[in-house]
Design a protein around this motif. Structure first.
Motif, PDB file in Angstrom:
ATOM      1  N   UNK A  19      49.324  91.200  -9.616  1.00 41.12           N
ATOM      2  CA  UNK A  19      50.497  90.321  -9.459  1.00 41.12           C
ATOM      3  C   UNK A  19      50.961  90.289  -8.005  1.00 41.12           C
ATOM      4  N   UNK A  20      51.016  91.462  -7.388  1.00 37.65           N
ATOM      5  CA  UNK A  20      51.459  91.543  -5.996  1.00 37.65           C
ATOM      6  C   UNK A  20      50.513  90.782  -5.071  1.00 37.65           C
ATOM      7  N   UNK A  21      49.209  90.883  -5.344  1.00 34.47           N
ATOM      8  CA  UNK A  21      48.229  90.186  -4.507  1.00 34.47           C
ATOM      9  C   UNK A  21      48.371  88.672  -4.650  1.00 34.47           C
ATOM     10  N   UNK A  22      48.601  88.208  -5.869  1.00 36.78           N
ATOM     11  CA  UNK A  22      48.794  86.768  -6.083  1.00 36.78           C
ATOM     12  C   UNK A  22      50.059  86.294  -5.372  1.00 36.78           C
ATOM     13  N   UNK A  23      51.122  87.086  -5.466  1.00 39.86           N
ATOM     14  CA  UNK A  23      52.374  86.720  -4.799  1.00 39.86           C
ATOM     15  C   UNK A  23      52.220  86.663  -3.283  1.00 39.86           C
ATOM     16  N   UNK A  24      51.345  87.505  -2.754  1.00 40.30           N
ATOM     17  CA  UNK A  24      51.152  87.576  -1.300  1.00 40.30           C
ATOM     18  C   UNK A  24      49.939  86.757  -0.849  1.00 40.30           C
ATOM     19  N   UNK A  25      49.532  85.792  -1.646  1.00 34.55           N
ATOM     20  CA  UNK A  25      48.295  85.057  -1.425  1.00 34.55           C
ATOM     21  C   UNK A  25      48.149  84.523   0.000  1.00 34.55           C
ATOM     22  N   UNK A  26      49.201  83.915   0.516  1.00 37.73           N
ATOM     23  CA  UNK A  26      49.110  83.284   1.840  1.00 37.73           C
ATOM     24  C   UNK A  26      48.920  84.292   2.962  1.00 37.73           C
ATOM     25  N   UNK A  27      49.222  85.557   2.708  1.00 31.58           N
ATOM     26  CA  UNK A  27      49.052  86.596   3.727  1.00 31.58           C
ATOM     27  C   UNK A  27      47.729  87.331   3.597  1.00 31.58           C
ATOM     28  N   UNK A  28      46.979  87.059   2.547  1.00 30.37           N
ATOM     29  CA  UNK A  28      45.726  87.772   2.321  1.00 30.37           C
ATOM     30  C   UNK A  28      44.610  87.218   3.199  1.00 30.37           C
ATOM     31  N   UNK A  29      43.670  88.094   3.556  1.00 27.86           N
ATOM     32  CA  UNK A  29      42.473  87.648   4.248  1.00 27.86           C
ATOM     33  C   UNK A  29      41.475  87.049   3.272  1.00 27.86           C
ATOM     34  N   UNK A  85      43.812  76.754  -2.385  1.00 28.43           N
ATOM     35  CA  UNK A  85      44.485  77.331  -1.211  1.00 28.43           C
ATOM     36  C   UNK A  85      43.647  78.465  -0.624  1.00 28.43           C
ATOM     37  N   UNK A  86      42.348  78.240  -0.535  1.00 23.93           N
ATOM     38  CA  UNK A  86      41.456  79.297  -0.063  1.00 23.93           C
ATOM     39  C   UNK A  86      41.447  79.456   1.454  1.00 23.93           C
ATOM     40  N   UNK A  87      41.847  78.453   2.174  1.00 23.83           N
ATOM     41  CA  UNK A  87      41.865  78.578   3.626  1.00 23.83           C
ATOM     42  C   UNK A  87      40.642  77.955   4.271  1.00 23.83           C
ATOM     43  N   UNK A  88      40.442  78.214   5.553  1.00 23.55           N
ATOM     44  CA  UNK A  88      39.358  77.581   6.316  1.00 23.55           C
ATOM     45  C   UNK A  88      37.987  78.041   5.817  1.00 23.55           C
ATOM     46  N   UNK A  89      36.955  77.230   6.094  1.00 23.34           N
ATOM     47  CA  UNK A  89      35.598  77.574   5.648  1.00 23.34           C
ATOM     48  C   UNK A  89      35.129  78.907   6.222  1.00 23.34           C
ATOM     49  N   UNK A  90      34.304  79.588   5.476  1.00 24.96           N
ATOM     50  CA  UNK A  90      33.745  80.871   5.878  1.00 24.96           C
ATOM     51  C   UNK A  90      32.976  81.449   4.706  1.00 24.96           C
ATOM     52  N   UNK A  91      32.295  82.559   4.945  1.00 20.03           N
ATOM     53  CA  UNK A  91      31.433  83.113   3.912  1.00 20.03           C
ATOM     54  C   UNK A  91      32.205  83.484   2.652  1.00 20.03           C
ATOM     55  N   UNK A  92      33.304  84.214   2.786  1.00 24.50           N
ATOM     56  CA  UNK A  92      34.019  84.656   1.592  1.00 24.50           C
ATOM     57  C   UNK A  92      34.820  83.525   0.966  1.00 24.50           C
TER      58      UNK A  92
END
Length: 442
Positions: free
Chosen positions: A110-120, A146-153
């Motif tokens: 839950x905490x990780x989902x809430x902090x999604x925009x701050x995650x790498x 909302x995955x962010x810019x292109x990259x491997x992960x």
């Protein structure tokens, strides 16, 4: 004055103490899917616990973490909720689970989902893998936007999101272009290229009749695997086992059963070699071994090698004795070979283990009792199947027939009326075409 007697059930319900620990066997065995609590019984549940521990733990080096490969059955969570009666656990987002029902690992999710925009990007990949494994497909798709810019992960996350879209019923015609787009956005990553090839080889091999595409992507799997320049580490052997299993779809659709058997034999050898090896979590080695044995069984059935099919299906139940799907597969092999008492034993074991195959297992149990002439037991098994899966039209058909033959008029009439209602709600005729093959995976 009449004194009220408070039962244990009433007490637990009134004090909000109903949890997986107080429920059914399936709730205990599959608890990680409910709240990431406990170690889990079958390998599939242990893999769910593994992703929960991964999200809750410190972020490891990106190259040091391996995602589970198992494909969670779409109906698992729904069937588990229905079977356990734990309605409060019926959620589509982690944060919807009441705080009192959250394990520490669930709270971390839950905490990780809430902090999604701050995650790498790597931590987001772990979260997406967890949501997918837990059947929280809506959440995975929403965060996938909302995955962010292109990259491997980011690309690897998108592949899991595509899998979630498939579970939610999105057309395969849309999913293939999405998968190819992932490849186009990250062409320089050997890991992504191999993952895309594996996904498409399995997709075409299982979900379509496109022979040319299956062969093309199966060959691509082998080419991409060769380009990895593996050094023979346990992680490399795990990936080699995975890729060989995916690539075997190519010779399978060409009808080259000898090539399939040879590839799967090598895949199994690698699967055995990585079990207990450093660098590969045991649960992931076990998960891969299960997948290989299951594929060996299916391939042997397809080529008519009944001896190998029985040996592989038996090995599957020994490898993962708490997995109902394994017992269903063994039961199907016994049934097809005419060993009805052995099939009955296997199907009853599957029924006891429960969700998400409870309805199917009881149906197959009923067929065995019926074949053995025990019609009363057959009727009970079919009734259990309908109780587990109320829309089980095939089980209702069998229940009606057996109850009618044994003079159980009320039960036969009830089944007949249910079929009549379902007939009109489905707006389609109910006929023998709805019958599933013995041992089918519902």
């Amino acid at each position: 004055m009449r004194q009220r007697v408070l039962t244990a059930t009433q007490f637990l319900e009134e004090h909000d103490l109903v949890t997986p620990e107080t429920g059914t066997l399936s709730g205990h065995l599959l608890r990680p899917f409910l709240d990431l609590g406990g170690p889990g019984g079958p390998v599939n549940a242990k893999a769910a616990a593994y992703v929960g521990e991964s999200v809750a733990g410190p972020e490891p080096e990106a190259d040091g973490w391996i995602a589970p490969q198992g494909n969670t059955k779409r109906s698992l969570r729904t069937a588990l909720i229905r079977e356990t009666g734990l309605a409060s656990y019926d959620v589509t987002w982690p944060g919807e689970l009441p705080e009192t029902a959250r394990s520490p690992h669930w709270q971390a999710l839950c905490d990780a989902v809430d902090a999604w925009d701050e995650l790498g990007a790597f931590r987001r990949y772990q979260v997406i893998c967890a949501l997918y494994k837990l059947c929280l497909f809506d959440a995975a798709v929403a965060l996938g936007d909302r995955l962010g810019p292109p990259g491997e992960f980011t690309a690897l996350s998108e592949l899991r999101v595509i899998g979630a879209r498939s579970k939610l019923g999105e057309s395969v015609h849309d999913l293939v272009p999405r998968t190819l787009a992932v490849l186009a956005q990250t062409p320089a990553s050997p890991r992504v290229r191999l993952a895309v090839a594996v996904n498409l080889a399995i997709h075409y091999g299982r979900a379509t009749r496109d022979r040319e595409a299956t062969v093309e992507w199966s060959d691509r799997v082998l080419a991409e695997a060769a380009a990895q320049h593996a050094e023979g580490s346990p992680r490399d052997l795990l990936m080699a086992s995975i890729t060989l299993r995916a690539a075997s779809f190519g010779p399978f659709v060409r009808g080259d059963h000898d090539a399939v058997a040879a590839m799967l034999k090598q895949a199994e050898a690698h699967a055995v070699d990585v079990t207990g090896a450093p660098g590969v979590p045991l649960v992931l080695a076990d998960e891969n071994r299960y997948a290989v044995l299951e594929t060996i069984t299916n391939a042997a059935v397809a080529r008519g090698d009944r001896e190998t099919a029985l040996a592989a299906a038996t090995a599957l139940t020994a490898h993962d004795p708490r997995e109902p799907r394994a017992w269903l597969q063994l039961g199907a092999v016994h049934w097809d070979d005419g060993r009805t008492p052995d099939a009955l034993d296997a199907y009853r074991t599957a029924a006891v283990l429960g969700a998400p195959f409870t309805g199917t297992a009881w149906y197959c149990t009923g067929r065995c009792h019926e074949a053995l002439g025990d019609l009363d037991q057959a009727a009970q098994a079919y009734a259990n199947s309908v109780a587990a899966e109320p829309l089980g039209i095939t089980a209702l058909h069998r229940l009606h027939g057996v109850a009618d033959r044994t003079g159980q008029r009320f039960l036969a009439g009830w089944a007949r009326d249910r079929l009549h209602v379902l007939h009109h709600r489905l707006a389609a005729p109910v006929s023998s075409s709805t019958t599933v093959r013995q041992g089918a995976r519902a």
